[in-house]
Write a protein that holds these residues in place. Sequence first.
Motif, mmCIF file in Angstrom:
data_model
loop_
_atom_site.group_PDB
_atom_site.id
_atom_site.type_symbol
_atom_site.label_atom_id
_atom_site.label_comp_id
_atom_site.label_asym_id
_atom_site.label_seq_id
_atom_site.Cartn_x
_atom_site.Cartn_y
_atom_site.Cartn_z
ATOM 1 N N GLU A 173 4.795 0.793 -24.776
ATOM 2 C CA GLU A 173 4.768 1.499 -23.498
ATOM 3 C C GLU A 173 3.367 1.467 -22.877
ATOM 4 O OE1 GLU A 173 7.182 2.664 -21.578
ATOM 5 O OE2 GLU A 173 8.543 1.802 -23.056
ATOM 6 N N ILE A 174 2.353 1.577 -23.704
ATOM 7 C CA ILE A 174 0.984 1.451 -23.186
ATOM 8 C C ILE A 174 0.807 0.077 -22.547
ATOM 9 C CG2 ILE A 174 -1.462 1.322 -23.818
ATOM 10 C CD1 ILE A 174 -0.863 3.280 -26.100
ATOM 11 N N ALA A 175 1.257 -0.949 -23.251
ATOM 12 C CA ALA A 175 1.114 -2.319 -22.756
ATOM 13 C C ALA A 175 1.953 -2.550 -21.511
ATOM 14 C CB ALA A 175 1.505 -3.310 -23.854
ATOM 15 N N ARG A 176 3.146 -1.947 -21.430
ATOM 16 C CA ARG A 176 3.999 -2.127 -20.245
ATOM 17 C C ARG A 176 3.330 -1.582 -18.990
ATOM 18 N NH1 ARG A 176 9.302 -0.923 -18.868
ATOM 19 N NH2 ARG A 176 9.008 1.261 -19.479
ATOM 20 N N HIS A 177 2.706 -0.410 -19.099
ATOM 21 C CA HIS A 177 2.019 0.165 -17.953
ATOM 22 C C HIS A 177 0.844 -0.709 -17.514
ATOM 23 C CE1 HIS A 177 4.352 3.775 -18.883
ATOM 24 N NE2 HIS A 177 3.976 4.250 -17.711
ATOM 25 N N ARG A 178 0.109 -1.214 -18.480
ATOM 26 C CA ARG A 178 -1.037 -2.057 -18.152
ATOM 27 C C ARG A 178 -0.557 -3.367 -17.524
ATOM 28 N NH1 ARG A 178 -4.462 -3.815 -21.592
ATOM 29 N NH2 ARG A 178 -6.393 -2.866 -20.915
ATOM 30 N N ASN A 183 0.808 -1.220 0.000
ATOM 31 C CA ASN A 183 0.000 0.000 0.000
ATOM 32 C C ASN A 183 0.838 1.266 0.000
ATOM 33 O OD1 ASN A 183 -2.417 -1.408 0.020
ATOM 34 N ND2 ASN A 183 -2.592 -1.408 2.243
ATOM 35 N N GLN A 184 2.145 1.149 0.332
ATOM 36 C CA GLN A 184 2.976 2.341 0.409
ATOM 37 C C GLN A 184 4.200 2.291 -0.501
ATOM 38 O OE1 GLN A 184 2.482 3.021 5.076
ATOM 39 N NE2 GLN A 184 3.508 4.771 4.103
ATOM 40 N N LEU A 185 4.080 1.550 -1.586
ATOM 41 C CA LEU A 185 5.126 1.557 -2.603
ATOM 42 C C LEU A 185 4.624 2.302 -3.831
ATOM 43 C CD1 LEU A 185 6.620 -2.058 -2.491
ATOM 44 C CD2 LEU A 185 7.718 0.060 -1.742
ATOM 45 N N GLN A 186 5.499 3.097 -4.428
ATOM 46 C CA GLN A 186 5.205 3.808 -5.670
ATOM 47 C C GLN A 186 6.060 3.163 -6.754
ATOM 48 O OE1 GLN A 186 3.331 6.864 -5.843
ATOM 49 N NE2 GLN A 186 3.728 7.435 -7.958
ATOM 50 N N PHE A 187 5.440 2.460 -7.675
ATOM 51 C CA PHE A 187 6.163 1.777 -8.747
ATOM 52 C C PHE A 187 6.380 2.751 -9.911
ATOM 53 C CE2 PHE A 187 3.827 -1.376 -6.344
ATOM 54 C CZ PHE A 187 4.787 -2.339 -6.099
ATOM 55 N N ASN A 188 7.616 2.836 -10.370
ATOM 56 C CA ASN A 188 7.920 3.805 -11.417
ATOM 57 C C ASN A 188 8.462 3.123 -12.668
ATOM 58 O OD1 ASN A 188 8.460 6.735 -12.262
ATOM 59 N ND2 ASN A 188 10.442 5.746 -12.600
ATOM 60 N N LEU A 189 7.955 3.562 -13.823
ATOM 61 C CA LEU A 189 8.468 3.117 -15.117
ATOM 62 C C LEU A 189 9.137 4.284 -15.809
ATOM 63 C CD1 LEU A 189 5.547 0.899 -16.520
ATOM 64 C CD2 LEU A 189 7.713 0.135 -15.514
ATOM 65 N N ASN A 190 10.306 4.010 -16.398
ATOM 66 C CA ASN A 190 10.991 5.007 -17.217
ATOM 67 C C ASN A 190 10.466 4.856 -18.642
ATOM 68 O OD1 ASN A 190 12.725 5.916 -15.054
ATOM 69 N ND2 ASN A 190 13.830 3.989 -15.296
ATOM 70 N N VAL A 191 9.751 5.844 -19.113
ATOM 71 C CA VAL A 191 9.008 5.706 -20.367
ATOM 72 C C VAL A 191 9.953 5.710 -21.568
ATOM 73 C CG1 VAL A 191 7.072 6.561 -21.712
ATOM 74 C CG2 VAL A 191 7.146 6.956 -19.248
ATOM 75 N N GLY A 192 9.750 4.736 -22.456
ATOM 76 C CA GLY A 192 10.540 4.629 -23.677
ATOM 77 C C GLY A 192 9.808 5.189 -24.880
ATOM 78 N N GLU A 193 10.371 4.950 -26.058
ATOM 79 C CA GLU A 193 9.864 5.576 -27.277
ATOM 80 C C GLU A 193 8.894 4.699 -28.068
ATOM 81 O OE1 GLU A 193 12.932 7.475 -29.680
ATOM 82 O OE2 GLU A 193 14.279 7.420 -27.964
ATOM 83 N N GLU A 227 5.434 10.271 -25.182
ATOM 84 C CA GLU A 227 5.741 9.397 -24.053
ATOM 85 C C GLU A 227 4.725 9.579 -22.926
ATOM 86 O OE1 GLU A 227 9.774 9.995 -22.836
ATOM 87 O OE2 GLU A 227 10.625 9.002 -24.600
ATOM 88 N N ALA A 228 4.397 10.825 -22.619
ATOM 89 C CA ALA A 228 3.393 11.091 -21.588
ATOM 90 C C ALA A 228 2.046 10.514 -21.997
ATOM 91 C CB ALA A 228 3.278 12.599 -21.343
ATOM 92 N N MET A 229 1.738 10.613 -23.276
ATOM 93 C CA MET A 229 0.464 10.097 -23.786
ATOM 94 C C MET A 229 0.375 8.582 -23.599
ATOM 95 S SD MET A 229 -1.113 10.811 -27.553
ATOM 96 C CE MET A 229 -2.830 10.506 -27.923
ATOM 97 N N THR A 230 1.468 7.863 -23.895
ATOM 98 C CA THR A 230 1.448 6.407 -23.734
ATOM 99 C C THR A 230 1.259 6.029 -22.265
ATOM 100 O OG1 THR A 230 3.873 6.237 -23.479
ATOM 101 C CG2 THR A 230 2.987 6.079 -25.701
ATOM 102 N N ALA A 231 1.924 6.776 -21.378
ATOM 103 C CA ALA A 231 1.804 6.485 -19.949
ATOM 104 C C ALA A 231 0.378 6.698 -19.461
ATOM 105 C CB ALA A 231 2.772 7.365 -19.159
#
Length: 378
Positions: free
Chosen positions: A230-235, A215-225, A283-287
């Motif tokens: 990238e859409i699929a990675r976030h999902r 409940n207190q972890l923030q998972f971060n992805l470094n967005v690629g091109e 990149e922001a759009m894919t995220a």
Amino acid sequence: MEQRLFDDFKKPEPKAWQNQIIKELKGKSIEELNWKIAGVEGKPFYTEEDLPDSLPQLQSPNQQAEALGIRNWVNYQVIKVDSEKEANEKALLALNNGATGILFQLIAVPNFDILLKDVLLNYCQIGFEIENGAESLMNAFEAYVKAKGINENEVRGFIRSNESPFLSKLRNFRFFLSEEKNENASLGLALLLAKTIDVIDTNTTTTEEVQAWFNQLQFNLNVGESYFLEIARHRALRILVAQLANSYGFELALNIIQISSSSGQWNEPTKDEYNYLLRATTEAMTAIIGGTDAVIIQPFHQLFPKNTAQGERIARNISTILKDESYLDKTLDPSAGSYYIESLTAQLVEKSWGILQQIEEKGGLKNLSENDINALAL
């Protein structure tokens, strides 16, 4: 009588598509159109038959839809703190002009009375990034919140540090856990999960403690091109984190999982530096389409060395444009049901989980050398 618009159109079968493609290729093999990128394999076309058996609902409607849109994410403005007073002025300017979160980059514990003056912590999110002294910083921030009489449950954000992870007394303040850059998409996700296992196993002995950490972890992805990947990675990450929690013996609601998405530093060689603006936007759009909870775009200081404020404003405005002009806050999970993206998501989940199992069979991430890790991608 109800008249269906498409009754006169025959539903095309996959075989018909395949035959048409073979015809257009004029003797070339259809196999030549198969592709592979970042360890993910793809086909020239997708149909309903490529959908996984179940399609989870990965995004939940925002509870303040009228004020913030049905789909809301935090727009973080990154501010390097050299002077608390100047950083405070920048933060207030950003919050009054589209930012909904501030990420302070620190080298020491600041004077919070100056740094956070007039910042309403219950209306925005705050992030701290510091190399050393993270626990001292968090203790000082918690003391500030208590001294100001702020409702602790309304304080949201995260702390990022290279030091050992720990939990804040503020239940909605998280520890930032980021993936390492990796050319193989499935391996990158698996390594982030393996890192999560190491953190949880080191710090917990009971199921209740495990739940508290999730409940207190923030998972971060470094967005690629790679746009669709990238859409699929976030999902996939959201599904994988829930799956990992389930392996610990409890169900973690998908909307509890917090994912942030970070851009690069905009310092790679390029023929046209203004391409960075387009790249940051896509990149922001894919995220966002992929379901991120927070977008962190680094300021474009390299593009505007004589006017750093402009570089910060442009980074901040990307999320604003995607909300107010592209209306991405009006649509919930727009990629849901896409034959292609759902198939990519399922493939990433399957491959990443398989790699994670290999890592755990070898005793966890701490027992693997760099060569061992690279071999997992093969």
